[in-house]
Design a protein around this motif. Structure first.
Motif, PDB file in Angstrom:
ATOM      1  N   PHE A 113       2.613   9.761   2.516  1.00  0.00           N
ATOM      2  CA  PHE A 113       3.979   9.292   2.232  1.00  0.00           C
ATOM      3  C   PHE A 113       4.761  10.228   1.312  1.00  0.00           C
ATOM      4  O   PHE A 113       5.741   9.831   0.689  1.00  0.00           O
ATOM      5  N   ALA A 114       4.353  11.492   1.218  1.00  0.00           N
ATOM      6  CA  ALA A 114       5.000  12.443   0.315  1.00  0.00           C
ATOM      7  C   ALA A 114       6.469  12.706   0.663  1.00  0.00           C
ATOM      8  O   ALA A 114       7.295  12.792  -0.254  1.00  0.00           O
ATOM      9  N   PRO A 115       6.851  12.845   1.943  1.00  0.00           N
ATOM     10  CA  PRO A 115       8.282  13.080   2.219  1.00  0.00           C
ATOM     11  C   PRO A 115       9.170  11.924   1.748  1.00  0.00           C
ATOM     12  O   PRO A 115      10.240  12.147   1.189  1.00  0.00           O
TER      13      PRO A 115
ATOM     14  N   GLU B  31       5.375   1.570  -2.330  1.00  0.00           N
ATOM     15  CA  GLU B  31       4.255   0.822  -2.887  1.00  0.00           C
ATOM     16  C   GLU B  31       3.268   0.620  -1.748  1.00  0.00           C
ATOM     17  O   GLU B  31       3.591  -0.045  -0.762  1.00  0.00           O
ATOM     18  N   ALA B  32       2.104   1.232  -1.859  1.00  0.00           N
ATOM     19  CA  ALA B  32       1.108   1.136  -0.787  1.00  0.00           C
ATOM     20  C   ALA B  32      -0.206   0.634  -1.361  1.00  0.00           C
ATOM     21  O   ALA B  32      -0.551   0.948  -2.503  1.00  0.00           O
ATOM     22  N   ALA B  33      -0.935  -0.118  -0.544  1.00  0.00           N
ATOM     23  CA  ALA B  33      -2.217  -0.667  -0.959  1.00  0.00           C
ATOM     24  C   ALA B  33      -3.307   0.399  -0.996  1.00  0.00           C
ATOM     25  O   ALA B  33      -4.435   0.116  -1.366  1.00  0.00           O
TER      26      ALA B  33
ATOM     27  N   LEU C 206      -3.002  -0.833   6.526  1.00  0.00           N
ATOM     28  CA  LEU C 206      -2.472  -0.649   5.170  1.00  0.00           C
ATOM     29  C   LEU C 206      -1.078  -1.254   5.054  1.00  0.00           C
ATOM     30  O   LEU C 206      -0.212  -0.997   5.889  1.00  0.00           O
ATOM     31  N   VAL C 207      -0.854  -2.062   4.020  1.00  0.00           N
ATOM     32  CA  VAL C 207       0.469  -2.630   3.760  1.00  0.00           C
ATOM     33  C   VAL C 207       1.243  -1.662   2.873  1.00  0.00           C
ATOM     34  O   VAL C 207       0.730  -1.177   1.862  1.00  0.00           O
ATOM     35  N   VAL C 208       2.466  -1.372   3.288  1.00  0.00           N
ATOM     36  CA  VAL C 208       3.342  -0.429   2.590  1.00  0.00           C
ATOM     37  C   VAL C 208       4.709  -1.095   2.425  1.00  0.00           C
ATOM     38  O   VAL C 208       5.258  -1.604   3.399  1.00  0.00           O
ATOM     39  N   THR C 209       5.223  -1.087   1.203  1.00  0.00           N
ATOM     40  CA  THR C 209       6.576  -1.593   0.981  1.00  0.00           C
ATOM     41  C   THR C 209       7.435  -0.444   0.469  1.00  0.00           C
ATOM     42  O   THR C 209       7.134   0.146  -0.564  1.00  0.00           O
ATOM     43  N   SER C 210       8.461  -0.138   1.233  1.00  0.00           N
ATOM     44  CA  SER C 210       9.452   0.854   0.803  1.00  0.00           C
ATOM     45  C   SER C 210      10.551   0.088   0.090  1.00  0.00           C
ATOM     46  O   SER C 210      10.891  -1.030   0.473  1.00  0.00           O
TER      47      SER C 210
END
Length: 167
Positions: free
Chosen positions: A46-48, A57-59, A67-71
């Motif tokens: 998720f670097a870019p 915010e990633a688990a 994997l749950v990811v919240t932008s």
């Protein structure tokens, strides 16, 4: 987090995107084949997005299926949460990336993918998405949402290009 907020889970891996949604297809050259590993690692961590100013915010540290990811987009207290779950991820010698799908609470319904691949001696970044509004404000924004998605794709490609040039 509950189930996905749309039915066509995994469709960003297919050649055609599902009907009934707005579609985004974007592709940009990142550099020569020598930058592939750096580009792959950046995309999978998720670097870019982070370098472009998106709060992620990633688990876990790396995109893996489930994997749950919240932008969080916006500024300060106006940041809008956009919860997703990684639907698929891949990391091969010539292609790497992932797709994630929206969860309840995301401003839109659908899926987005971020992929880098080696083709013709160059590394290409592609972003594909299908989505439709799921909140009052994305419905009210109308044509601004696809314009934002297109600008976001260009921003991520530009940011990725800068990230791999530093390595």
């Amino acid at each position: 987090m509950g189930p996905y907020s749309y039915a066509e889970v995994g469709a960003t891996r297919q050649d055609s995107l599902p009907p009934g949604y707005r579609h985004l297809r974007y592709r940009s050259r990142i550099g020569d084949a020598a930058v592939f590993r750096a580009a792959a690692e950046a995309v999978l961590t998720f670097a870019p997005q982070r370098a472009a100013g998106v709060l992620i915010e990633a688990a876990g540290p790396r995109a893996v299926e489930g994997l749950v990811v919240t932008s969080r987009l916006g500024a300060g207290p106006l940041r809008i949460p956009a919860p997703c779950r990684v639907v698929w991820a891949e990391d091969t010698p010539t292609r790497a990336g992932f797709g994630y799908g929206t969860l309840p609470g995301h401003p839109v319904r659908g899926e987005e993918s971020f992929v880098v691949e080696v083709a013709g001696g160059a590394v290409w970044f592609s972003m594909r998405a299908f989505s439709r509004p799921d909140r009052w404000f994305t419905t009210a924004a109308g044509p601004l949402v696809p314009a934002f998605q297109q600008a976001y794709a260009r921003l991520l490609a530009h940011t990725l290009r800068k990230l791999v040039a530093r390595r």
